[in-house]
Design a protein around this motif. Structure first.
Motif, PDB file in Angstrom:
ATOM      1  N   GLY A 201       0.805  -1.216   0.000  1.00  0.00           N
ATOM      2  CA  GLY A 201       0.000   0.000   0.000  1.00  0.00           C
ATOM      3  C   GLY A 201       0.835   1.262   0.000  1.00  0.00           C
ATOM      4  O   GLY A 201       0.519   2.235  -0.696  1.00  0.00           O
ATOM      5  N   ALA A 202       1.914   1.253   0.766  1.00  0.00           N
ATOM      6  CA  ALA A 202       2.767   2.442   0.851  1.00  0.00           C
ATOM      7  C   ALA A 202       3.465   2.721  -0.471  1.00  0.00           C
ATOM      8  O   ALA A 202       3.545   3.876  -0.916  1.00  0.00           O
ATOM      9  CB  ALA A 202       3.795   2.271   1.967  1.00  0.00           C
ATOM     10  N   SER A 203       3.968   1.684  -1.129  1.00  0.00           N
ATOM     11  CA  SER A 203       4.673   1.917  -2.398  1.00  0.00           C
ATOM     12  C   SER A 203       3.704   2.319  -3.502  1.00  0.00           C
ATOM     13  O   SER A 203       4.044   3.117  -4.383  1.00  0.00           O
ATOM     14  CB  SER A 203       5.495   0.690  -2.806  1.00  0.00           C
ATOM     15  OG  SER A 203       4.654  -0.428  -3.042  1.00  0.00           O
ATOM     16  N   LEU A 204       2.473   1.808  -3.454  1.00  0.00           N
ATOM     17  CA  LEU A 204       1.473   2.231  -4.434  1.00  0.00           C
ATOM     18  C   LEU A 204       1.177   3.724  -4.270  1.00  0.00           C
ATOM     19  O   LEU A 204       1.037   4.454  -5.256  1.00  0.00           O
ATOM     20  CB  LEU A 204       0.173   1.437  -4.274  1.00  0.00           C
ATOM     21  CG  LEU A 204       0.184  -0.007  -4.762  1.00  0.00           C
ATOM     22  CD1 LEU A 204      -1.145  -0.676  -4.432  1.00  0.00           C
ATOM     23  CD2 LEU A 204       0.469  -0.093  -6.252  1.00  0.00           C
ATOM     24  N   ALA A 205       1.102   4.178  -3.037  1.00  0.00           N
ATOM     25  CA  ALA A 205       0.805   5.586  -2.774  1.00  0.00           C
ATOM     26  C   ALA A 205       1.920   6.504  -3.263  1.00  0.00           C
ATOM     27  O   ALA A 205       1.678   7.688  -3.529  1.00  0.00           O
ATOM     28  CB  ALA A 205       0.561   5.798  -1.283  1.00  0.00           C
ATOM     29  N   ARG A 206       3.119   5.958  -3.400  1.00  0.00           N
ATOM     30  CA  ARG A 206       4.261   6.773  -3.859  1.00  0.00           C
ATOM     31  C   ARG A 206       4.426   6.785  -5.376  1.00  0.00           C
ATOM     32  O   ARG A 206       5.256   7.527  -5.902  1.00  0.00           O
ATOM     33  CB  ARG A 206       5.562   6.277  -3.217  1.00  0.00           C
ATOM     34  CG  ARG A 206       5.670   6.550  -1.731  1.00  0.00           C
ATOM     35  CD  ARG A 206       7.084   6.299  -1.219  1.00  0.00           C
ATOM     36  NE  ARG A 206       7.521   4.935  -1.438  1.00  0.00           N
ATOM     37  CZ  ARG A 206       7.342   3.934  -0.580  1.00  0.00           C
ATOM     38  NH1 ARG A 206       6.695   4.146   0.556  1.00  0.00           N
ATOM     39  NH2 ARG A 206       7.787   2.718  -0.847  1.00  0.00           N
ATOM     40  N   LEU A 207       3.663   5.973  -6.088  1.00  0.00           N
ATOM     41  CA  LEU A 207       3.805   5.945  -7.544  1.00  0.00           C
ATOM     42  C   LEU A 207       3.407   7.300  -8.126  1.00  0.00           C
ATOM     43  O   LEU A 207       2.408   7.890  -7.706  1.00  0.00           O
ATOM     44  CB  LEU A 207       2.932   4.845  -8.153  1.00  0.00           C
ATOM     45  CG  LEU A 207       3.393   3.405  -7.940  1.00  0.00           C
ATOM     46  CD1 LEU A 207       2.363   2.432  -8.492  1.00  0.00           C
ATOM     47  CD2 LEU A 207       4.754   3.165  -8.560  1.00  0.00           C
ATOM     48  N   PRO A 208       4.169   7.803  -9.095  1.00  0.00           N
ATOM     49  CA  PRO A 208       3.818   9.109  -9.682  1.00  0.00           C
ATOM     50  C   PRO A 208       2.510   9.038 -10.446  1.00  0.00           C
ATOM     51  O   PRO A 208       2.180   8.019 -11.058  1.00  0.00           O
ATOM     52  CB  PRO A 208       4.996   9.400 -10.623  1.00  0.00           C
ATOM     53  CG  PRO A 208       5.629   8.078 -10.899  1.00  0.00           C
ATOM     54  CD  PRO A 208       5.373   7.225  -9.693  1.00  0.00           C
ATOM     55  N   GLN A 209       1.766  10.134 -10.380  1.00  0.00           N
ATOM     56  CA  GLN A 209       0.503  10.231 -11.107  1.00  0.00           C
ATOM     57  C   GLN A 209       0.601  11.330 -12.153  1.00  0.00           C
ATOM     58  O   GLN A 209       1.308  12.322 -11.956  1.00  0.00           O
ATOM     59  CB  GLN A 209      -0.653  10.500 -10.136  1.00  0.00           C
ATOM     60  CG  GLN A 209      -0.893   9.342  -9.195  1.00  0.00           C
ATOM     61  CD  GLN A 209      -2.181   9.467  -8.415  1.00  0.00           C
ATOM     62  OE1 GLN A 209      -2.918  10.431  -8.548  1.00  0.00           O
ATOM     63  NE2 GLN A 209      -2.470   8.466  -7.595  1.00  0.00           N
ATOM     64  N   HIS A 210      -0.101  11.112 -13.250  1.00  0.00           N
ATOM     65  CA  HIS A 210      -0.074  12.057 -14.367  1.00  0.00           C
ATOM     66  C   HIS A 210      -0.579  13.416 -13.889  1.00  0.00           C
ATOM     67  O   HIS A 210      -1.714  13.536 -13.419  1.00  0.00           O
ATOM     68  CB  HIS A 210      -0.956  11.537 -15.491  1.00  0.00           C
ATOM     69  CG  HIS A 210      -0.779  12.250 -16.797  1.00  0.00           C
ATOM     70  ND1 HIS A 210      -0.628  13.611 -16.894  1.00  0.00           N
ATOM     71  CD2 HIS A 210      -0.733  11.784 -18.063  1.00  0.00           C
ATOM     72  CE1 HIS A 210      -0.504  13.953 -18.157  1.00  0.00           C
ATOM     73  NE2 HIS A 210      -0.568  12.860 -18.892  1.00  0.00           N
ATOM     74  N   PRO A 211       0.247  14.467 -14.040  1.00  0.00           N
ATOM     75  CA  PRO A 211      -0.165  15.788 -13.567  1.00  0.00           C
ATOM     76  C   PRO A 211      -0.991  16.572 -14.585  1.00  0.00           C
ATOM     77  O   PRO A 211      -1.565  17.599 -14.246  1.00  0.00           O
ATOM     78  CB  PRO A 211       1.173  16.494 -13.328  1.00  0.00           C
ATOM     79  CG  PRO A 211       2.079  15.894 -14.373  1.00  0.00           C
ATOM     80  CD  PRO A 211       1.633  14.452 -14.524  1.00  0.00           C
ATOM     81  N   GLY A 212      -1.061  16.100 -15.827  1.00  0.00           N
ATOM     82  CA  GLY A 212      -1.683  16.914 -16.871  1.00  0.00           C
ATOM     83  C   GLY A 212      -2.894  16.296 -17.528  1.00  0.00           C
ATOM     84  O   GLY A 212      -3.109  16.468 -18.724  1.00  0.00           O
ATOM     85  N   LEU A 213      -3.692  15.576 -16.759  1.00  0.00           N
ATOM     86  CA  LEU A 213      -4.897  14.979 -17.346  1.00  0.00           C
ATOM     87  C   LEU A 213      -5.908  16.059 -17.709  1.00  0.00           C
ATOM     88  O   LEU A 213      -5.950  17.118 -17.072  1.00  0.00           O
ATOM     89  CB  LEU A 213      -5.528  13.996 -16.353  1.00  0.00           C
ATOM     90  CG  LEU A 213      -4.766  12.687 -16.179  1.00  0.00           C
ATOM     91  CD1 LEU A 213      -5.352  11.889 -15.027  1.00  0.00           C
ATOM     92  CD2 LEU A 213      -4.793  11.861 -17.452  1.00  0.00           C
ATOM     93  N   PRO A 214      -6.723  15.804 -18.732  1.00  0.00           N
ATOM     94  CA  PRO A 214      -7.708  16.819 -19.122  1.00  0.00           C
ATOM     95  C   PRO A 214      -8.740  17.055 -18.030  1.00  0.00           C
ATOM     96  O   PRO A 214      -9.057  16.151 -17.253  1.00  0.00           O
ATOM     97  CB  PRO A 214      -8.361  16.200 -20.370  1.00  0.00           C
ATOM     98  CG  PRO A 214      -8.099  14.731 -20.273  1.00  0.00           C
ATOM     99  CD  PRO A 214      -6.787  14.600 -19.560  1.00  0.00           C
ATOM    100  N   ALA A 215      -9.239  18.278 -17.967  1.00  0.00           N
ATOM    101  CA  ALA A 215     -10.290  18.607 -17.003  1.00  0.00           C
ATOM    102  C   ALA A 215     -11.582  17.908 -17.411  1.00  0.00           C
ATOM    103  O   ALA A 215     -11.977  17.957 -18.574  1.00  0.00           O
ATOM    104  CB  ALA A 215     -10.500  20.119 -16.957  1.00  0.00           C
TER     105      ALA A 215
END
Length: 197
Positions: A83-97
């Motif tokens: 769970g902790a390592s999943l929470a640290r995975l980078p997420q796409h910062p530029g998804l469309p609104a």
């Protein structure tokens, strides 16, 4: 609507497909895991946005049955994440609104289409990693034997949720923007990866 979406997003779809490397005969286990991590970085924020916009408004979409983040989590946990390592995975910062229904439906079209197309990838992964401890391919298995019926139900629900033909360009734009976000993110994530990824 589905035919319009397919026609209007074809080039976007094809560009996004070109950065998916899961059908390579040289695919490694680490390459498979890296791709799932990248998908998690897309699906987690995207499904949050879709839920905020659509959940509770269109029961015919059966959104609770369509979320893929739990499936990605199951696959990644099987590959050694917690769970902790999943929470640290980078997420796409530029998804469309996705603050409006037509654009959100366009984004959901991309996710549902990926589930349909994922059946080809599932067959390859099952053969390629036969006997390896890689989990059950939950994400690509998705709806199991119900993939076709779920796609058909999505098409019917899409028409009920967005019956106004004048909204079609906005649905298309939402789908195009989502394909573009997928392509850009996967290209960025895989930029430094070996070609056998």
């Amino acid at each position: 609507m589905l035919q319009t979406l397919k026609a209007e997003t074809r080039p976007h779809h094809e560009r996004a497909e070109r950065v998916v490397r899961l059908l390579s005969p040289d695919l490694t286990l680490s390459g498979y895991q890296r791709h799932l991590e990248a998908l998690y970085g897309l699906y987690a924020p995207l499904e949050d946005s879709l839920a905020a916009c659509l959940e509770g408004r269109f029961p015919e979409l059966r959104l609770a049955e369509r979320w893929k983040v739990p499936l990605l989590e199951a696959d990644l946990l099987a590959l050694g994440h917690d769970g902790a390592s999943l929470a640290r995975l980078p997420q796409h910062p530029g998804l469309p609104a996705l603050s409006a229904v037509p654009e959100a439906l366009g984004a959901l079209y991309v996710l549902e289409g990926a589930t349909l197309g994922g059946q080809l990838i599932l067959r390859h992964l099952t053969r390629h990693f036969e006997g390896a401890a890689v989990g059950g391919f939950a994400f690509f298995r998705a709806y199991g034997e119900s993939v076709g019926p779920m796609w058909k139900a999505f098409g019917e629900a899409l028409l009920r949720a967005c019956p106004d033909p004048a909204a079609a360009p906005r649905v298309v734009r939402g789908a195009q923007d989502t394909f573009e976000a997928f392509e850009a993110w996967l290209r960025e994530v895989h930029a430094d990866a070996p070609s056998c990824l």
